[in-house]
Design a protein around this motif. Structure first.
Motif, short mmCIF file in Angstrom:
data_model
loop_
_atom_site.label_atom_id
_atom_site.label_comp_id
_atom_site.label_asym_id
_atom_site.label_seq_id
_atom_site.Cartn_x
_atom_site.Cartn_y
_atom_site.Cartn_z
N ALA A 47 -20.98 109.59 22.32
CA ALA A 47 -21.03 109.38 23.98
C ALA A 47 -19.98 108.30 24.18
N ASP A 48 -19.03 108.52 25.37
CA ASP A 48 -18.12 107.77 25.83
C ASP A 48 -18.64 106.71 26.67
N ILE A 49 -18.49 105.40 26.33
CA ILE A 49 -18.82 104.04 26.76
C ILE A 49 -17.82 103.34 27.57
N ALA A 50 -17.75 103.29 28.76
CA ALA A 50 -16.90 102.84 29.79
C ALA A 50 -17.18 101.11 29.83
N TRP A 51 -15.98 100.53 30.12
CA TRP A 51 -15.97 99.15 30.08
C TRP A 51 -14.91 98.48 31.33
N LYS A 52 -15.09 97.26 31.69
CA LYS A 52 -14.03 96.87 32.59
C LYS A 52 -13.95 95.34 31.95
N ALA A 53 -12.70 94.81 31.70
CA ALA A 53 -12.37 93.48 31.71
C ALA A 53 -11.56 92.62 32.52
N TRP A 54 -11.77 91.45 32.68
CA TRP A 54 -10.92 90.55 33.21
C TRP A 54 -10.68 89.20 32.59
N GLY A 55 -9.28 88.81 32.66
CA GLY A 55 -8.74 87.86 31.95
C GLY A 55 -8.01 88.12 30.79
N GLU A 56 -7.13 87.35 30.07
CA GLU A 56 -6.21 87.60 29.23
C GLU A 56 -6.83 87.80 27.83
N ARG A 57 -6.36 88.73 27.12
CA ARG A 57 -6.75 88.89 25.51
C ARG A 57 -6.53 87.74 24.63
N GLY A 58 -7.23 87.12 23.96
CA GLY A 58 -6.80 86.05 23.22
C GLY A 58 -7.68 84.90 23.63
N LYS A 59 -8.12 84.69 24.76
CA LYS A 59 -9.18 83.76 25.28
C LYS A 59 -10.44 83.95 24.89
#
Length: 312
Positions: A47-59
């Motif tokens: 199953a394809d699982i959708a996501w949404k992200a905010w902020g910089e990678r590495g934090k």
């Protein structure tokens, strides 16, 4: 049916008076909705699982898990408040939001989806992330704490009632959805929170309702799998087993005026999980505390995460 339950059922849908038209959005909400975000998808067990992200990678990372038949946009009024210090990601669990549907849904598989998204979104790039789940998502967070809690800084559960096994639900909720509406205005005006409650933040509810629909042949329908609850493998949860096998610290929030996590249940939870487990009530909030008081919840979560709790 008790008078209190009947009164709740008689609460009109929060957006009914607007007739499906968009209510005024306050400036604080417009600012948060304008914060740039990143969208992604990852396949988990077919199953394809959708996501949404905010902020910089590495934090430092925070993973957000929505409630039953909800979706990642339920967090849009809360998640951007963290991004100065953290990388924040919200998931669409399978059968909900923009994620794929399954023939069978299982809680351990939901936990697997959470870990896969956290890895894909870079939440492990700066140590152990925190996991936050609301309502049904809180139970997913509890299973994740048992399945891979050693990789988490802590799991924070929002208004998920932990009852003795003999008092837990023995069957799935009734089936919902499936109807096709000729226009968006009709279902938006009918959109209601479950359990029913009023909500002063009608703009937040409107944003969620608009992102709960998808275009289909003949009009619009709700995104979630209408057979989700019938396809969910349900099992009772032993609170003591959760307490003894969770591999990361746990914390519990509730809305101070919630109808689900009653004072009796809250006392049982406090006794079961002990004095070292944070137990936080959000004033002027009901079960949907992330809608009633999104900024207060965000502040309380950030304070807890910065307090040194969750460092074991």
């Amino acid at each position: 049916m008790s008078k209190a339950t009947q009164a709740l059922r008689e609460i009109p849908p929060p957006l009914k008076s607007f007739g499906g038209q968009k209510p005024p959005y306050p400036a604080w909400l417009e600012r948060l909705l304008a914060v740039p975000s990143e969208a992604g998808s990852i396949e988990v067990e077919g199953a394809d699982i959708a996501w949404k992200a905010w902020g910089e990678r590495g934090k430092p990372g925070v993973m957000l898990v929505h409630g039953g038949v909800a979706h990642k946009q339920w967090w849009d009024a809360l998640a951007p408040a963290f991004i100065e210090n953290r990388r924040v990601t919200a998931i669409d669990l399978s059968g909900m939001g923009d994620s794929g549907h399954r023939d069978v849904y299982r809680m351990p598989l939901y936990a697997q989806e959470v870990r896969a998204v956290a890895e894909a979104a870079g939440l492990f790039d700066n140590g152990k992330p925190f996991l936050v789940g609301h309502s049904f998502g809180g139970f997913v967070a509890m299973v994740a704490a048992m399945e891979f809690g050693e990789a988490l800084a802590g799991a924070i559960i929002l208004d998920s009632p932990v009852r003795p096994p003999e008092e837990q639900r023995s069957s799935s909720p009734p089936q919902r959805g499936g109807k096709v509406y000729a226009d968006m205005e009709t279902p938006i005006a009918r959109f209601r929170l479950l359990p029913p409650q009023p909500c002063d933040e009608v703009a937040v509810v409107d944003h969620i309702a608009r992102n709960s629909l998808k275009p289909v042949e003949g009009g619009f329908s709700w995104k979630f799998d209408v057979n989700l609850w019938g396809k969910l493998e349900y099992q009772r949860r032993d609170p003591e087993t959760l307490r003894d096998t969770a591999k990361c610290p746990l914390a519990f929030f509730r809305g101070a005026d919630t109808t689900l996590v009653t004072d009796e249940i809250w006392s049982f939870m406090a006794e079961t999980f002990g004095p070292s487990t944070p137990m936080i009530s959000i004033p002027e909030a009901q079960h949907h505390l992330i809608l009633d008081q999104p900024l207060a919840v965000a502040s309380a979560l950030e304070t807890l995460m910065q307090s040194g709790w969750g460092q074991r």
